[in-house]
Scaffold this active site. Structure first.
Site, short mmCIF file in Angstrom:
data_model
loop_
_atom_site.label_atom_id
_atom_site.label_comp_id
_atom_site.label_asym_id
_atom_site.label_seq_id
_atom_site.Cartn_x
_atom_site.Cartn_y
_atom_site.Cartn_z
N HIS A 268 0.54 -1.43 0.19
CA HIS A 268 0.17 -0.38 -0.17
C HIS A 268 0.72 1.27 0.45
O HIS A 268 1.67 1.28 -0.90
CB HIS A 268 -0.96 0.04 1.48
CG HIS A 268 -1.82 0.89 1.03
ND1 HIS A 268 -2.43 2.16 0.22
CD2 HIS A 268 -2.81 1.57 2.28
CE1 HIS A 268 -3.07 2.55 0.40
NE2 HIS A 268 -3.39 1.70 1.86
N HIS A 307 -2.69 -2.24 -9.94
CA HIS A 307 -3.84 -1.60 -8.48
C HIS A 307 -5.03 -2.18 -8.80
O HIS A 307 -5.72 -3.50 -10.09
CB HIS A 307 -3.88 -0.39 -9.63
CG HIS A 307 -4.62 0.44 -8.60
ND1 HIS A 307 -5.70 -0.05 -7.76
CD2 HIS A 307 -4.07 1.94 -7.58
CE1 HIS A 307 -5.94 1.07 -7.13
NE2 HIS A 307 -4.61 2.12 -5.96
N ASP A 363 2.52 5.22 -6.66
CA ASP A 363 4.05 5.11 -6.16
C ASP A 363 4.61 5.02 -7.13
O ASP A 363 6.09 5.18 -7.02
CB ASP A 363 3.43 4.63 -5.03
CG ASP A 363 3.05 4.39 -4.18
OD1 ASP A 363 1.88 3.40 -4.12
OD2 ASP A 363 2.96 5.73 -3.67
C1 SDX Z 1 -1.22 1.59 -3.66
O1 SDX Z 1 -5.92 0.31 -3.07
C2 SDX Z 1 -5.37 1.24 -3.62
O2 SDX Z 1 -6.27 3.02 -3.80
C3 SDX Z 1 -4.28 2.01 -2.78
C4 SDX Z 1 -4.23 3.40 -3.02
C5 SDX Z 1 -4.12 4.71 -2.41
O3 SDX Z 1 -4.27 5.33 -2.90
O4 SDX Z 1 -4.71 4.34 -1.81
O5 SDX Z 1 -4.12 3.21 -5.18
C6 SDX Z 1 -1.93 3.68 -2.92
O6 SDX Z 1 -1.27 1.00 -2.54
C7 SDX Z 1 -1.23 1.92 -5.20
C8 SDX Z 1 -0.52 0.25 -4.45
C9 SDX Z 1 1.22 0.16 -4.22
N1 SDX Z 1 1.45 -0.98 -3.70
C10 SDX Z 1 2.19 -1.47 -4.86
O7 SDX Z 1 2.79 -0.57 -6.30
C11 SDX Z 1 3.21 -2.52 -4.55
C12 SDX Z 1 3.21 -3.70 -5.79
N2 SDX Z 1 1.59 -4.22 -6.64
C13 SDX Z 1 1.24 -4.86 -6.17
O8 SDX Z 1 1.36 -5.64 -4.59
C14 SDX Z 1 0.00 -5.13 -6.52
O9 SDX Z 1 -0.51 -5.24 -7.80
C15 SDX Z 1 -1.76 -4.72 -5.80
C16 SDX Z 1 -0.91 -4.92 -4.72
C17 SDX Z 1 -1.30 -3.51 -5.67
C18 SDX Z 1 -2.73 -4.84 -5.75
O10 SDX Z 1 -3.45 -6.36 -5.74
P1 SDX Z 1 -4.41 -7.51 -5.98
O11 SDX Z 1 -5.71 -6.31 -6.87
O12 SDX Z 1 -4.98 -8.38 -5.90
O13 SDX Z 1 -3.68 -7.89 -7.62
P2 SDX Z 1 -3.33 -9.09 -7.47
O14 SDX Z 1 -1.90 -9.41 -6.61
O15 SDX Z 1 -4.20 -10.67 -7.37
O16 SDX Z 1 -2.61 -9.24 -8.67
C19 SDX Z 1 -2.78 -9.97 -10.09
C20 SDX Z 1 -1.97 -10.74 -10.58
C21 SDX Z 1 -0.98 -11.78 -9.89
O17 SDX Z 1 -0.82 -12.93 -11.09
P3 SDX Z 1 -1.46 -14.08 -11.09
O18 SDX Z 1 -1.49 -15.03 -9.67
O19 SDX Z 1 -2.81 -13.80 -11.34
O20 SDX Z 1 -0.49 -14.57 -12.30
O21 SDX Z 1 -0.88 -9.43 -10.90
C22 SDX Z 1 0.22 -10.57 -10.28
C23 SDX Z 1 -0.20 -11.19 -9.08
O22 SDX Z 1 1.17 -11.59 -9.37
N3 SDX Z 1 0.97 -8.43 -9.88
C24 SDX Z 1 1.99 -8.39 -10.22
C25 SDX Z 1 2.20 -7.12 -9.67
N4 SDX Z 1 0.66 -6.94 -9.55
C26 SDX Z 1 0.29 -7.92 -9.75
N5 SDX Z 1 3.38 -8.76 -10.77
C27 SDX Z 1 4.54 -8.59 -10.10
N6 SDX Z 1 4.66 -7.10 -10.07
C28 SDX Z 1 2.96 -6.12 -9.72
N7 SDX Z 1 3.72 -5.32 -8.70
#
Ligand code: SDX
Length: 429
Positions: A268, A307, A363
């Protein structure tokens, strides 16, 4: 005219049920009528991490993840970033309308005159190790504010709530700056009421021996825009924490401490710090393909990408990328920018990311701007918390005033052991 209802047949009993659809949703409690016997509690909806569950009705922020749209109270963030200030945007997020000149003047006056904190708080800040993470200090000190303002428990009193709102928005930068100065072993720099909200924050962070700190105008404006872009984001993890903890009717300082703790996580608000560490670890543009391979084999996450809602470019990331070039004009470009741009270029073309609809989020570029502005990497999530405080409070207040809301208490699907008898220790294996 098609009816706004769902007709479901429970094949276990052959019974059919008609369920009302309202704003594209059904009420989960309407499922309870679907039962197989009199003593059946009825159907639950199971939704780990709320992937498809609306926990509330809200009028604060609108996001269209497919189109990359973000609006606070109907105003596009691009227009607010260009034309508003953070305190004006905070007023909008909290009150629902842009302030008149008089309302803004009163709002800015009240916040400016609540920036000081009790001198005793300096004692807890000094109690932390020099290398304590500033988010850990912030979680602790904002919670401690609840002990200095016991009247904050009167959460249903409008005037009292307003006073706590002034205090929270005003004191978060002071707490953050004091944590930063502590980590450097520097004396605390007190607020200067002649400066703007963002200018005063820079003053409390960076003033040295000069009697009057003069913020760099580009930095001051850049920071204000960054705070605007972070002001709210509907039901994200930390807003959910704020609503859930606040639903027990605890004081707002304790609820903001819970929201700050949620934001601290690397998935996050901690992602902006993690992006910088990731770029530093990659080290050069040439090493980007090697890192991408690690992401694909799940050895690493591409921090700052992906996201839950945005399945297109996060509009904030676009605005911050544009701001980055303006800041770099003054500070000189950031060598990590080349790595970030190469990483983004490859990710936006690569099937692994395209298939999963992974784009830069808020971010991704923020960290580089903060670094160029001279902030240490540990303080990035703290900057996120300062910007998000008006949003957390607006979500909390909307929850308190929503007649449909009550204490948050989700259900569960029990998958544990059936009843069994106690086993004496001699019989255990
Ligand atoms: C913020 O919610 C909000 O609005 C948050 C925010 C706000 O303003 O409050 O926008 C701020 O928190 C932005 C996000 C910051 N976090 C990151 O940048 C960390 C990296 N991102 C991931 O951890 C992820 O994308 C999340 C946590 C942001 C979202 O995760 P989800 O929606 O649960 O998606 P998921 O994990 O189910 O991903 C779907 C697929 C998966 O692959 P498969 O298992 O389907 O094969 O995409 C992959 C994930 O492994 N994936 C990633 C990835 N993000 C998702 N793979 C590599 N790198 C990534 N960053």
């Amino acid at each position: 005219m098609a009816k706004e209802t769902l007709t479901v047949t429970d094949n276990r009993t052959g019974k059919t049920y008609e369920i009302q659809i309202d704003q594209g949703a059904i009420r989960a409690t309407d499922l309870r009528q679907i039962r197989v016997s009199e003593d059946d509690v009825g159907l639950l909806s199971y939704d780990p991490a709320f992937m498809n569950t609306a926990s509330c009705k809200s009028a604060i922020t609108f996001i269209d993840g497919e189109k990359g749209i973000l609006r606070y109270r109907g105003y596009p963030i691009e227009q607010l970033a260009e034309q508003s200030t953070f305190l004006e945007t905070a007023y909008l997020v909290l009150h629902g309308e842009l302030p008149t000149g008089k309302q803004l003047e009163e709002w800015v006056y009240n916040i400016t005159h609540h920036t000081m904190i009790h001198e005793n708080i300096k004692k807890f800040v000094d109690g932390f190790h020099y290398d304590a993470h500033p988010m850990g200090i912030l979680v602790g000190t904002v919670a401690a504010l609840s002990t200095f303002y016991p009247d904050a428990k009167n959460i249903l009193d409008t005037a009292n709530r307003q006073k706590q709102i002034y205090r929270l928005i005003a004191k978060m930068p002071t707490l953050a700056a004091f944590a930063y100065r502590h980590s450097l072993g520097l004396p605390f720099a007190y607020p200067d009421n002649d400066l703007s909200y963002s200018g005063n924050f820079l003053n409390m962070l960076f003033r040295m021996t000069e009697s009057k700190y003069t913020p760099n105008r580009v930095m001051e404006k850049g920071l204000d825009v960054l705070f605007i872009l972070h002001a709210d984001h509907e039901q994200n993890c930390s807003a959910n924490a704020m609503r859930s903890v606040g639903s027990s009717h605890v004081d707002p300082y304790s609820a903001v401490a819970a929201a700050t703790a949620a934001l601290y996580g690397p998935l996050h608000g901690g992602a902006n710090e993690a992006v910088l560490r990731m770029l530093r670890e990659i080290g050069t543009k040439e090493k980007v393909p090697e890192f991408i391979k690690k992401v694909k084999t799940r050895e690493a996450l591409l921090m700052g990408f992906g996201h839950r809602i945005y399945k297109s470019y996060d509009p904030r990331a676009k605005a911050i990328k544009k701001l980055a070039y303006e800041i770099f004009e003054v500070t000189g470009t950031n060598p990590l920018l080349d790595i970030a741009i190469e990483l983004e270029r490859i990710a936006l073309e690569d099937e692994f990311f395209v298939k999963r609809r992974l784009y830069p989020n808020v971010d991704y570029y923020t960290g580089m701007v903060y670094e160029a502005m001279g902030f240490p990497v540990e303080i990035y999530p703290v900057l996120f918390a300062i910007g998000r405080t008006p949003g957390w409070i607006a979500q909390w207040q909307e929850m308190l005033l929503d007649p449909e809301q009550k204490i948050a208490r989700p259900r569960q699907l029990y998958v544990g052991s059936e009843q069994r008898d106690y086993v004496q220790i001699e019989q255990r294996r």
